[in-house]
Every structure is written in structure tokens, then in C-alpha cells.
Motif scaffolding. Structure first.
Motif, PDB file in Angstrom:
ATOM      1  N   HIS A  18       0.847  -1.188   0.000  1.00  0.00           N
ATOM      2  CA  HIS A  18       0.000   0.000   0.000  1.00  0.00           C
ATOM      3  C   HIS A  18       0.882   1.239   0.000  1.00  0.00           C
ATOM      4  O   HIS A  18       1.897   1.300   0.676  1.00  0.00           O
ATOM      5  CB  HIS A  18      -0.906  -0.009   1.233  1.00  0.00           C
ATOM      6  CG  HIS A  18      -1.839  -1.175   1.226  1.00  0.00           C
ATOM      7  ND1 HIS A  18      -2.770  -1.377   0.241  1.00  0.00           N
ATOM      8  CD2 HIS A  18      -1.952  -2.227   2.069  1.00  0.00           C
ATOM      9  CE1 HIS A  18      -3.446  -2.486   0.491  1.00  0.00           C
ATOM     10  NE2 HIS A  18      -2.958  -3.022   1.591  1.00  0.00           N
ATOM     11  N   GLU A  19       0.413   2.231  -0.722  1.00  0.00           N
ATOM     12  CA  GLU A  19       1.219   3.428  -0.910  1.00  0.00           C
ATOM     13  C   GLU A  19       0.756   4.594  -0.036  1.00  0.00           C
ATOM     14  O   GLU A  19       1.216   5.707  -0.201  1.00  0.00           O
ATOM     15  CB  GLU A  19       1.171   3.841  -2.387  1.00  0.00           C
ATOM     16  CG  GLU A  19       1.733   2.755  -3.310  1.00  0.00           C
ATOM     17  CD  GLU A  19       1.531   3.098  -4.769  1.00  0.00           C
ATOM     18  OE1 GLU A  19       1.986   2.329  -5.608  1.00  0.00           O
ATOM     19  OE2 GLU A  19       0.933   4.140  -5.048  1.00  0.00           O
ATOM     20  N   ARG A  22      -4.845   8.260  -0.116  1.00  0.00           N
ATOM     21  CA  ARG A  22      -4.947   9.107  -1.287  1.00  0.00           C
ATOM     22  C   ARG A  22      -6.124  10.053  -1.170  1.00  0.00           C
ATOM     23  O   ARG A  22      -6.565  10.631  -2.162  1.00  0.00           O
ATOM     24  CB  ARG A  22      -5.096   8.239  -2.535  1.00  0.00           C
ATOM     25  CG  ARG A  22      -3.891   7.379  -2.823  1.00  0.00           C
ATOM     26  CD  ARG A  22      -4.079   6.632  -4.134  1.00  0.00           C
ATOM     27  NE  ARG A  22      -4.287   7.548  -5.245  1.00  0.00           N
ATOM     28  CZ  ARG A  22      -3.311   8.095  -5.953  1.00  0.00           C
ATOM     29  NH1 ARG A  22      -2.064   7.856  -5.646  1.00  0.00           N
ATOM     30  NH2 ARG A  22      -3.579   8.906  -6.952  1.00  0.00           N
ATOM     31  N   TYR A 259     -12.063   4.915 -12.384  1.00  0.00           N
ATOM     32  CA  TYR A 259     -11.935   4.087 -11.183  1.00  0.00           C
ATOM     33  C   TYR A 259     -12.903   4.606 -10.116  1.00  0.00           C
ATOM     34  O   TYR A 259     -13.383   5.749 -10.180  1.00  0.00           O
ATOM     35  CB  TYR A 259     -10.489   4.091 -10.676  1.00  0.00           C
ATOM     36  CG  TYR A 259      -9.859   5.442 -10.528  1.00  0.00           C
ATOM     37  CD1 TYR A 259     -10.117   6.245  -9.416  1.00  0.00           C
ATOM     38  CD2 TYR A 259      -8.985   5.935 -11.497  1.00  0.00           C
ATOM     39  CE1 TYR A 259      -9.539   7.494  -9.272  1.00  0.00           C
ATOM     40  CE2 TYR A 259      -8.402   7.187 -11.361  1.00  0.00           C
ATOM     41  CZ  TYR A 259      -8.679   7.962 -10.257  1.00  0.00           C
ATOM     42  OH  TYR A 259      -8.109   9.194 -10.116  1.00  0.00           O
ATOM     43  N   ASP A 275     -10.438   8.994  -3.759  1.00  0.00           N
ATOM     44  CA  ASP A 275     -10.317   7.751  -4.514  1.00  0.00           C
ATOM     45  C   ASP A 275     -10.617   6.608  -3.566  1.00  0.00           C
ATOM     46  O   ASP A 275     -10.157   6.604  -2.423  1.00  0.00           O
ATOM     47  CB  ASP A 275      -8.899   7.577  -5.070  1.00  0.00           C
ATOM     48  CG  ASP A 275      -8.490   8.695  -6.013  1.00  0.00           C
ATOM     49  OD1 ASP A 275      -9.384   9.403  -6.516  1.00  0.00           O
ATOM     50  OD2 ASP A 275      -7.269   8.855  -6.231  1.00  0.00           O
ATOM     51  N   ALA A 279      -4.170   2.503  -2.889  1.00  0.00           N
ATOM     52  CA  ALA A 279      -2.908   2.575  -3.615  1.00  0.00           C
ATOM     53  C   ALA A 279      -3.158   3.224  -4.983  1.00  0.00           C
ATOM     54  O   ALA A 279      -4.047   4.060  -5.129  1.00  0.00           O
ATOM     55  CB  ALA A 279      -2.300   1.187  -3.736  1.00  0.00           C
ATOM     56  N   ASN A 280      -2.385   2.860  -5.978  1.00  0.00           N
ATOM     57  CA  ASN A 280      -2.532   3.409  -7.327  1.00  0.00           C
ATOM     58  C   ASN A 280      -3.936   3.145  -7.854  1.00  0.00           C
ATOM     59  O   ASN A 280      -4.291   1.993  -8.124  1.00  0.00           O
ATOM     60  CB  ASN A 280      -1.486   2.773  -8.239  1.00  0.00           C
ATOM     61  CG  ASN A 280      -1.550   3.306  -9.657  1.00  0.00           C
ATOM     62  OD1 ASN A 280      -2.391   4.153  -9.985  1.00  0.00           O
ATOM     63  ND2 ASN A 280      -0.660   2.815 -10.506  1.00  0.00           N
ATOM     64  N   PRO A 281      -4.784   4.151  -8.033  1.00  0.00           N
ATOM     65  CA  PRO A 281      -6.170   3.900  -8.435  1.00  0.00           C
ATOM     66  C   PRO A 281      -6.297   3.320  -9.837  1.00  0.00           C
ATOM     67  O   PRO A 281      -7.316   2.698 -10.165  1.00  0.00           O
ATOM     68  CB  PRO A 281      -6.813   5.290  -8.345  1.00  0.00           C
ATOM     69  CG  PRO A 281      -5.682   6.243  -8.539  1.00  0.00           C
ATOM     70  CD  PRO A 281      -4.499   5.593  -7.883  1.00  0.00           C
ATOM     71  N   LEU A 282      -5.281   3.503 -10.662  1.00  0.00           N
ATOM     72  CA  LEU A 282      -5.346   2.994 -12.033  1.00  0.00           C
ATOM     73  C   LEU A 282      -5.287   1.475 -12.090  1.00  0.00           C
ATOM     74  O   LEU A 282      -5.604   0.870 -13.122  1.00  0.00           O
ATOM     75  CB  LEU A 282      -4.213   3.597 -12.867  1.00  0.00           C
ATOM     76  CG  LEU A 282      -4.240   5.119 -13.029  1.00  0.00           C
ATOM     77  CD1 LEU A 282      -3.040   5.590 -13.826  1.00  0.00           C
ATOM     78  CD2 LEU A 282      -5.532   5.568 -13.693  1.00  0.00           C
ATOM     79  N   THR A 283      -4.884   0.840 -10.974  1.00  0.00           N
ATOM     80  CA  THR A 283      -4.841  -0.622 -10.946  1.00  0.00           C
ATOM     81  C   THR A 283      -6.179  -1.234 -10.540  1.00  0.00           C
ATOM     82  O   THR A 283      -6.365  -2.445 -10.644  1.00  0.00           O
ATOM     83  CB  THR A 283      -3.764  -1.108  -9.963  1.00  0.00           C
ATOM     84  OG1 THR A 283      -4.102  -0.682  -8.633  1.00  0.00           O
ATOM     85  CG2 THR A 283      -2.408  -0.554 -10.336  1.00  0.00           C
TER      86      THR A 283
END
Length: 368
Positions: A18-19, A22, A259, A275, A279-283
Motif C-alpha cells: 500500500h502506498e 490518497r 476508477y 479515490d 494505492a494506485n487507483p489505475l490498478t
């Protein structure tokens, strides 16, 4: 030999790095649990409807009233302890187990399509009365008097039913229905009348073509909620959920990749948005969230990244993400009690998992 217990609730993986948070307000204090562990014996579960919640043993935690069966029948009502998932009591066989039921004033009420209504005393789980009311039930509403319930029938009549005996009389006056929640998903807001907290309004117009021509259904988010969807910055709204402070917006990111995104609309202002993926929402899987539930001060959202499923909790007023967990099964459905979030997965595990609402800590896992 012990028989396997099948619980039918009467009514919506691998971990990754996890980043951090967001949320648009930049908060980063989030409780994250990636590896939930079973805390109760495994039991095969199948879902049909959402549980009903009531504190039966006086410990301050709302227990779950569900329907159980053993290898296909007979079906019975049962109460699951909120802390352990163990059965507190179990009723006699229920003939019309798939019909909706309501909890009202210490009684479980279950009308059926034949125009009968059965009343169960929740202290003993035994049926106390069965009455013919002469029509199918549309809604059960709060009554002005203790020990009674207002019952709205399909023919538009309203009757008053005494909870202890099932006796019924015509309602003396017509009042707005403060609807009680049955053991099925909360209904879409009606086309008229006041909006009620917990109801949702679907956004978007629809067009149907028949022999008489083309018919366009207006957007309920515009007509009922008086919301300009173009004014919701950064969210393509899929639905609005009615809350005390306005509307929780459920939708997708715009412009660009769609997303899942959520936010709070107060008046004409979007007070916060976030969001859904941590983590990266594009995933994440594009489209609206997998499942959404409101409970107390929290908004619970399930979403998907590849073949992995996650559940996250936002504070409705501030938008702060309070916790985030990796859910070990597929296709989660969410239901909230006063202090627990119940997550059901029909496939492939047929599991019911309960978490605390404040931190997302596992309470019990009944499943395969």
C-alpha cells in the motif's frame, strides 16, 4: 456425526503493497490489515438477504438475526452472537423463509404473499401469533404508540398491528411512513414523498422504445435530490445516498480512467472526495464500487484490484479513511450493525466475516 450448519442470511486474494492514503485532504493515518484470520469454526454459508440487528443478550453489541438451514431444510430463524458468531437461539421451522421480515419492538414480523403475518417473540424465538391481514405488505412503519406498528398494504390501506397479539385495526389517520428496514437491501428512494436517511437515488436517465414511441425517464438525482451532476467536480455520479449532512456520492473518476470514487455533497458543495483504492487507483477495477453500506458515522466501500478484494471505511462527515482491509474472498456484500461490519462472500467461499467498525479488527469468520 455432527451435521454441517448452513446459514442463510435474509436481504453488496493476495495482498499488495500500500502506498498510503490518497484522500484529497492528505490524511495518512489509516488502519490497514492485510491478513484476516479465522476466529470461529468454519461453517458453510449461503446468502439470501441481509441480517437484522438487535442486542439480545444485553451486552451492548447488536446480534445478527438470520435464517439457517441444514442441508437444504428445514429453514429456521437464528440469532448469531455479535462477538463470536455462535448461535444464541433458534426458532422452529419457517415455512416462508424467503419472504422479507422486520424487527419491531422486540418482535420479529414476517408477512407472506398469501396475506398472512407471523409474529415471533425475540426473547424466546417462538411464534406467538399468526394473523390473516388480507393483502400483501408494502412497508412497515414506525407507530406513534409503543407496542404497535403501522403496516402499509399493497392496496394503499394502512393498518395498525399490535405486536404482542397481532390484532389489527385501520389506521385512524394517514401519516408519512417512517419505514423500518427489512432483511433485504434498502430500497431505492420512492418517486414521491420525503427522502429518508439511508435510501439511495440512482443517477442517470433511461430511454425505452415501445410501439407508442420513445419514453425518457428523468434523472432522479436531478428531479428528487435537485443536484446538478455537472457541478460534482471530478465524480461521474452513479448514485446518491441520503445522509444527515447531505448526500454521499458514489461514482467514478472523471475525466479519464473511471476508477471508483466517493464524496460528500452538502448543499451544492462537494465538501470532500476520495479515490476508493488506497494505492494506485489505475490498478483498480473500473466502474462504481463493488458494494456500499452506511453505518453510523461511517461509509463502507468494497472494491477490486485484479482478483483481490478490499474493504475500506471513510468517516462520512470528514472524508477521513479510518481503516482498510484485504478481504480474503470474492464479491463482498456489506451490512453494518451498531458496532460491526458484516461482510458476506457468496462465491467461492460462502463466508460471513465480521469486523469491528472502529478499526476493522476481525471478530469472527464463519466460512470455508
Amino acid at each position: 456425526m455432527k451435521r454441517a450448519l448452513v446459514v442463510v442470511l435474509l436481504v453488496a486474494c493476495h495482498s499488495r503493497e500500500h502506498e498510503g492514503e490518497r484522500n484529497t485532504k492528505g490524511r495518512s493515518e489509516v488502519t490497514i490489515a492485510d491478513k484476516p484470520e479465522a476466529a470461529a469454526p468454519k461453517v458453510e454459508i449461503r446468502v439470501r438477504r441481509r441480517p437484522l440487528f438487535i442486542d439480545l443478550n444485553g451486552d451492548g453489541h447488536e446480534d445478527a438475526v438470520v435464517v439457517v438451514d441444514r442441508s437444504g431444510g428445514p429453514y429456521t430463524f437464528a440469532a448469531l452472537d455479535a462477538l463470536t458468531g455462535k448461535i444464541i437461539w433458534e426458532s422452529n421451522a419457517v415455512e416462508h423463509w424467503s419472504d422479507p421480515a422486520w424487527l419491531v419492538g422486540g418482535f420479529l414480523l414476517q408477512p407472506d404473499d398469501s396475506g398472512d403475518m407471523q409474529g415471533y417473540d425475540l426473547k424466546t424465538s417462538n411464534p406467538t401469533w399468526k394473523k390473516h391481514i388480507g393483502e400483501r405488505v408494502t412497508d412497515l412503519c414506525e407507530s406513534e404508540n409503543a407496542g404497535e406498528v403501522r403496516v402499509v398494504l399493497a392496496d394503499k390501506r394502512t393498518i395498525i398491528v399490535t405486536l404482542a397479539t397481532g390484532e389489527q385495526v385501520p389506521a385512524p389517520k394517514k401519516l408519512p411512513c417512517k419505514a423500518l428496514r427489512p432483511n433485504e437491501s434498502w430500497k431505492r428512494a420512492p418517486s414521491d414523498g420525503p427522502l429518508r436517511i439511508g435510501e439511495y437515488i440512482g443517477c442517470g436517465t433511461s430511454t425505452s422504445i415501445t410501439s407508442s414511441g420513445r419514453t425518457t425517464t428523468p434523472d432522479d438525482c436531478v428531479v428528487r435530490a435537485h443536484v446538478s451532476l455537472d457541478a460534482i467536480d471530478g465524480i461521474d455520479a452513479d448514485a446518491l445516498y441520503v445522509v444527515k449532512d447531505g448526500f454521499v456520492v458514489i461514482g467514478t473518476h472523471r475525466p479519464g480512467t473511471g476508477y471508483p470514487v466517493v464524496g460528500l455533497l452538502s448543499g451544492r458543495k462537494l465538501t470532500w472526495k476520495s479515490d476508493v483504492p488506497i494505492a494506485n487507483p489505475l490498478t483498480a477495477m473500473t466502474g462504481a464500487p463493488e458494494s456500499v453500506e452506511l453505518g453510523g458515522s461511517e461509509l463502507y466501500v468494497a472494491y477490486r484490484v485484479g482478483q483481490a478484494y478490499f474493504v475500506t471505511a471513510f468517516n462520512i462527515t470528514t472524508g477521513k479513511r479510518d481503516w482498510h482491509i484485504a478481504f480474503p474472498y470474492a464479491t463482498p456484500h456489506l451490512w453494518a450493525s451498531n458496532d460491526a461490519l458484516y461482510v458476506f462472500a457468496e462465491s467461492p467461499a460462502n463466508a460471513l466475516v465480521a469486523y469491528t467498525t472502529d478499526t476493522g479488527t476481525l471478530r469472527f469468520n464463519i466460512g470455508q
